[in-house]
Structure formats: C-alpha cells, structure tokens
Design a protein around this motif. Sequence first.
Motif, PDB file in Angstrom:
ATOM      1  N   VAL A  50       0.846  -1.204   0.000  1.00 22.03           N
ATOM      2  CA  VAL A  50       0.000   0.000   0.000  1.00 22.03           C
ATOM      3  C   VAL A  50       0.874   1.245   0.000  1.00 22.03           C
ATOM      4  CG1 VAL A  50      -1.568   1.359   1.444  1.00 22.03           C
ATOM      5  CG2 VAL A  50      -2.027  -1.046   1.043  1.00 22.03           C
ATOM      6  N   THR A  51       1.903   1.232   0.821  1.00 17.77           N
ATOM      7  CA  THR A  51       2.798   2.387   0.912  1.00 17.77           C
ATOM      8  C   THR A  51       3.524   2.621  -0.411  1.00 17.77           C
ATOM      9  OG1 THR A  51       3.080   1.985   3.272  1.00 17.77           O
ATOM     10  CG2 THR A  51       4.718   3.384   2.199  1.00 17.77           C
ATOM     11  N   LEU A  52       4.048   1.565  -1.018  1.00 13.92           N
ATOM     12  CA  LEU A  52       4.742   1.722  -2.301  1.00 13.92           C
ATOM     13  C   LEU A  52       3.796   2.217  -3.391  1.00 13.92           C
ATOM     14  CD1 LEU A  52       7.057  -1.417  -2.368  1.00 13.92           C
ATOM     15  CD2 LEU A  52       7.733   0.979  -2.175  1.00 13.92           C
ATOM     16  N   ILE A  53       2.591   1.689  -3.428  1.00 13.65           N
ATOM     17  CA  ILE A  53       1.626   2.131  -4.442  1.00 13.65           C
ATOM     18  C   ILE A  53       1.278   3.598  -4.234  1.00 13.65           C
ATOM     19  CG2 ILE A  53      -0.758   1.865  -5.227  1.00 13.65           C
ATOM     20  CD1 ILE A  53      -0.339  -1.188  -4.744  1.00 13.65           C
ATOM     21  N   GLY A  54       1.065   3.990  -2.985  1.00 12.82           N
ATOM     22  CA  GLY A  54       0.753   5.391  -2.708  1.00 12.82           C
ATOM     23  C   GLY A  54       1.883   6.323  -3.089  1.00 12.82           C
ATOM     24  N   LEU A  55       3.097   5.929  -2.762  1.00 14.76           N
ATOM     25  CA  LEU A  55       4.243   6.804  -3.035  1.00 14.76           C
ATOM     26  C   LEU A  55       4.593   6.876  -4.516  1.00 14.76           C
ATOM     27  CD1 LEU A  55       6.615   5.938  -0.059  1.00 14.76           C
ATOM     28  CD2 LEU A  55       5.295   8.033  -0.397  1.00 14.76           C
ATOM     29  N   TYR A  56       4.620   5.740  -5.192  1.00 14.13           N
ATOM     30  CA  TYR A  56       5.139   5.716  -6.558  1.00 14.13           C
ATOM     31  C   TYR A  56       4.072   5.786  -7.641  1.00 14.13           C
ATOM     32  CZ  TYR A  56       9.715   4.930  -4.690  1.00 14.13           C
ATOM     33  OH  TYR A  56      10.889   5.100  -4.032  1.00 14.13           O
ATOM     34  N   MET A  58       0.708   6.684  -7.093  1.00 12.61           N
ATOM     35  CA  MET A  58      -0.225   7.774  -6.857  1.00 12.61           C
ATOM     36  C   MET A  58       0.528   9.088  -6.673  1.00 12.61           C
ATOM     37  SD  MET A  58      -2.923   5.772  -4.440  1.00 12.61           S
ATOM     38  CE  MET A  58      -4.112   7.087  -4.428  1.00 12.61           C
ATOM     39  N   GLU A  59       1.850   9.041  -6.908  1.00 13.20           N
ATOM     40  CA  GLU A  59       2.727  10.213  -6.927  1.00 13.20           C
ATOM     41  C   GLU A  59       2.790  10.968  -5.607  1.00 13.20           C
ATOM     42  OE1 GLU A  59       4.788  10.883  -9.394  1.00 13.20           O
ATOM     43  OE2 GLU A  59       4.016   9.258 -10.633  1.00 13.20           O
ATOM     44  N   LEU A  60       2.574  10.294  -4.487  1.00 11.68           N
ATOM     45  CA  LEU A  60       2.668  10.981  -3.195  1.00 11.68           C
ATOM     46  C   LEU A  60       4.111  11.297  -2.811  1.00 11.68           C
ATOM     47  CD1 LEU A  60      -0.082   9.180  -1.141  1.00 11.68           C
ATOM     48  CD2 LEU A  60      -0.050  11.561  -1.867  1.00 11.68           C
ATOM     49  N   ARG A  61       5.072  10.684  -3.457  1.00 11.68           N
ATOM     50  CA  ARG A  61       6.471  11.022  -3.149  1.00 11.68           C
ATOM     51  C   ARG A  61       6.816  12.437  -3.624  1.00 11.68           C
ATOM     52  NH1 ARG A  61       9.661   7.883  -7.914  1.00 11.68           N
ATOM     53  NH2 ARG A  61       8.216   8.658  -9.447  1.00 11.68           N
ATOM     54  N   HIS A  62       6.037  12.968  -4.563  1.00  7.56           N
ATOM     55  CA  HIS A  62       6.246  14.335  -5.043  1.00  7.56           C
ATOM     56  C   HIS A  62       5.245  15.313  -4.437  1.00  7.56           C
ATOM     57  CE1 HIS A  62       9.183  12.924  -7.826  1.00  7.56           C
ATOM     58  NE2 HIS A  62       8.323  12.135  -8.437  1.00  7.56           N
ATOM     59  N   ALA A  63       4.403  14.834  -3.549  1.00  2.00           N
ATOM     60  CA  ALA A  63       3.402  15.682  -2.897  1.00  2.00           C
ATOM     61  C   ALA A  63       4.088  16.551  -1.840  1.00  2.00           C
ATOM     62  CB  ALA A  63       2.333  14.808  -2.250  1.00  2.00           C
ATOM     63  N   PRO A  64       3.411  17.574  -1.363  1.00  2.00           N
ATOM     64  CA  PRO A  64       3.971  18.364  -0.270  1.00  2.00           C
ATOM     65  C   PRO A  64       4.308  17.457   0.916  1.00  2.00           C
ATOM     66  CG  PRO A  64       2.036  19.454  -1.166  1.00  2.00           C
ATOM     67  CD  PRO A  64       2.121  18.112  -1.825  1.00  2.00           C
ATOM     68  N   ALA A  65       5.348  17.837   1.639  1.00  2.00           N
ATOM     69  CA  ALA A  65       5.863  16.995   2.719  1.00  2.00           C
ATOM     70  C   ALA A  65       4.793  16.636   3.747  1.00  2.00           C
ATOM     71  CB  ALA A  65       7.043  17.686   3.397  1.00  2.00           C
ATOM     72  N   ILE A  70       1.569  12.553   6.344  1.00  2.00           N
ATOM     73  CA  ILE A  70       0.255  12.100   6.820  1.00  2.00           C
ATOM     74  C   ILE A  70      -0.047  10.715   6.249  1.00  2.00           C
ATOM     75  CG2 ILE A  70      -2.238  12.499   6.593  1.00  2.00           C
ATOM     76  CD1 ILE A  70      -1.624  15.498   6.897  1.00  2.00           C
ATOM     77  N   PHE A  71       0.222  10.527   4.964  1.00  2.00           N
ATOM     78  CA  PHE A  71      -0.005   9.226   4.343  1.00  2.00           C
ATOM     79  C   PHE A  71       0.876   8.155   4.975  1.00  2.00           C
ATOM     80  CE2 PHE A  71       1.495   6.137   1.169  1.00  2.00           C
ATOM     81  CZ  PHE A  71       0.323   5.415   1.015  1.00  2.00           C
ATOM     82  N   LEU A  72       2.148   8.441   5.155  1.00  2.00           N
ATOM     83  CA  LEU A  72       3.057   7.467   5.761  1.00  2.00           C
ATOM     84  C   LEU A  72       2.653   7.156   7.204  1.00  2.00           C
ATOM     85  CD1 LEU A  72       6.460   8.730   4.329  1.00  2.00           C
ATOM     86  CD2 LEU A  72       5.220   6.649   3.685  1.00  2.00           C
ATOM     87  N   SER A  75      -0.438   4.959   7.117  1.00  3.10           N
ATOM     88  CA  SER A  75      -0.072   3.606   6.725  1.00  3.10           C
ATOM     89  C   SER A  75       0.555   2.844   7.890  1.00  3.10           C
ATOM     90  CB  SER A  75       0.890   3.661   5.538  1.00  3.10           C
ATOM     91  OG  SER A  75       1.224   2.379   5.104  1.00  3.10           O
ATOM     92  N   GLY A  76       1.444   3.483   8.607  1.00  2.38           N
ATOM     93  CA  GLY A  76       2.088   2.838   9.752  1.00  2.38           C
ATOM     94  C   GLY A  76       1.127   2.552  10.891  1.00  2.38           C
ATOM     95  N   VAL A  77       0.295   3.526  11.214  1.00  5.11           N
ATOM     96  CA  VAL A  77      -0.669   3.356  12.308  1.00  5.11           C
ATOM     97  C   VAL A  77      -1.712   2.302  11.932  1.00  5.11           C
ATOM     98  CG1 VAL A  77      -2.529   4.511  13.585  1.00  5.11           C
ATOM     99  CG2 VAL A  77      -0.315   5.637  13.286  1.00  5.11           C
ATOM    100  N   ALA A  78      -2.202   2.333  10.705  1.00  5.07           N
ATOM    101  CA  ALA A  78      -3.189   1.337  10.279  1.00  5.07           C
ATOM    102  C   ALA A  78      -2.589  -0.063  10.298  1.00  5.07           C
ATOM    103  CB  ALA A  78      -3.710   1.675   8.886  1.00  5.07           C
ATOM    104  N   CYS A  79      -1.350  -0.196   9.852  1.00  7.96           N
ATOM    105  CA  CYS A  79      -0.687  -1.496   9.884  1.00  7.96           C
ATOM    106  C   CYS A  79      -0.543  -1.995  11.317  1.00  7.96           C
ATOM    107  CB  CYS A  79       0.683  -1.405   9.214  1.00  7.96           C
ATOM    108  SG  CYS A  79       1.600  -2.960   9.218  1.00  7.96           S
TER     109      CYS A  79
END
Length: 89
Positions: A50-56, A58-65, A70-72, A75-79
């Motif tokens: 989920v984290t890799l899909i979101g970052l790469y 869904m382009e969240l790696r280029h989103a504002p910090a 928040i996404f990371l 993902s960690g808290v939900a896991c």
Amino acid sequence: MTKLVRSALIPVWLVLVVATGISWYLGVDHGSGSPVTASTVILVVAFAKVTLIGLYFMELRHAPALLRWIFLGWSGVACAAVVGIYLAS
C-alpha cells in the motif's frame, strides 16, 4: 518521462510482484511455520505494498511533505492497528 519509468517505476513494480509472491507462498500453507507468523507477515507485506503504491503510482512522493507524512503515518498506524487487533484476537 521514459527515464522516470525506467529508473523508478519498473523496480517498484518488480518489488510489488515479489511481495505478492511472498504473500501467496505464505498464504497457501507451504509449511512455513506458525500460521500466526505467516498471517502477520502477510499483513505487513500488504501494508508495505500500500505504501509503495501510494508513493510511486499515486505520486505521493512528489506531494507536499505534510501530505506525504500524513499518508506514511496513516499507513504505519493502520498497519500496527490491524496487526495488533489480529494478534490480540
């Protein structure tokens, strides 16, 4: 654009494929040990995917910090919550 696809997306896609294979191997009871351990690993692998899909993809790696963190964090808290609930039950 071609450089980006070659340098980032293909290796991430391969990692996702390997992670899917690991989940499948553990999930079809290949005698990999404890079912609880296998299920926990499968859940952690799923959230890693989920984290890799979101970052790469869904382009969240280029989103504002802030959005990326928040996404990371989610993902960690939900896991942790899902694994914790599974282990507690």
